[in-house]
Design an enzyme around this catalytic site. Sequence first.
Site, mmCIF file in Angstrom:
data_model
loop_
_atom_site.group_PDB
_atom_site.id
_atom_site.type_symbol
_atom_site.label_atom_id
_atom_site.label_comp_id
_atom_site.label_asym_id
_atom_site.label_seq_id
_atom_site.Cartn_x
_atom_site.Cartn_y
_atom_site.Cartn_z
ATOM 1 N N ASP A 1 77.254 36.631 -8.619
ATOM 2 C CA ASP A 1 77.555 37.659 -7.622
ATOM 3 C C ASP A 1 77.189 37.182 -6.220
ATOM 4 O O ASP A 1 76.044 36.803 -5.958
ATOM 5 C CB ASP A 1 76.781 38.943 -7.940
ATOM 6 C CG ASP A 1 77.130 39.502 -9.302
ATOM 7 O OD1 ASP A 1 78.186 40.127 -9.429
ATOM 8 O OD2 ASP A 1 76.346 39.300 -10.254
ATOM 9 N N ASP B 1 75.169 30.467 -8.917
ATOM 10 C CA ASP B 1 74.943 31.903 -9.007
ATOM 11 C C ASP B 1 76.309 32.558 -9.162
ATOM 12 O O ASP B 1 77.344 31.942 -8.891
ATOM 13 C CB ASP B 1 74.226 32.384 -7.741
ATOM 14 C CG ASP B 1 74.050 33.882 -7.705
ATOM 15 O OD1 ASP B 1 73.527 34.452 -8.684
ATOM 16 O OD2 ASP B 1 74.465 34.505 -6.702
ATOM 17 N N ASP C 1 73.361 32.182 -2.987
ATOM 18 C CA ASP C 1 73.528 32.938 -1.741
ATOM 19 C C ASP C 1 72.292 33.704 -1.314
ATOM 20 O O ASP C 1 72.334 34.411 -0.306
ATOM 21 C CB ASP C 1 74.683 33.940 -1.885
ATOM 22 C CG ASP C 1 74.330 35.098 -2.822
ATOM 23 O OD1 ASP C 1 73.996 34.844 -3.998
ATOM 24 O OD2 ASP C 1 74.385 36.258 -2.368
#
Length: 246
Positions: free
Chosen positions: A16, A14, A176
Amino acid sequence: MTDRDLTGVTIVFDLDGTLVDSAPDLMATLNRMLALHDLPQVPFSSARHLVGHGARALLEHGFAEAGATWDEARSPELFDAFIADYRNHIADQTRPFPGVVEALDRLAARGAVLCVATNKRTDLSRALIAALDLGRHFAAVVGPDAVSARKPDGAHLREAVLKAGGDPARAVMVGDSATDTGAARNVPMPCIVVSFGYTEIAPADLGGDLVIDAFSELEAALDRLIRRLRPSAGRAMSPPPRLMDA
């Protein structure tokens, strides 16, 4: 000489909240949009968790926080203004998280294929990665506009791995948020969760296989998953240990 023991393995990241701390620039753009409409600023702490959900979610939240009514008819205009402003300030304050560059270099030296699967638009993702001089690390950078379905649909990860020239059956996700772990489960694909990202859910409760607190722990986590946690459609999920406890 480095042992290329990860040849044939693809690591999907991922963007961001996983590779880069982009919240300051996204929040700055949001607050400039609010200021243009004479609306109060949104505190960083109140919207950080929305980073990774897209500009529209940030805008709607910002207007709600400011006590203003969201005008759906004007949303395309506001969205376009947000994107234009963000593009001009995409790396003012955004930086890779500590240890990212070193970890990517080590994984590449061990033969891994690296790619990005993000819900940020592909053009913006590539612009940010280029601005931070990270482009050399990735075989593919794949936003939601470049795949048949976005995370948490597993198609996003599968198609990103294929675009990078990898095999989805020999891939690991690093993310995240519940969007990332959900996509990994839907492949299925093992998933490592970073504890410092943009989620209101406790990292240990996101449904990943392992939680790490720093990129210095990533290689050991990957080694453990590749060796022990071969994915299968019926594999039961258990609360993930932190690597230090494993």
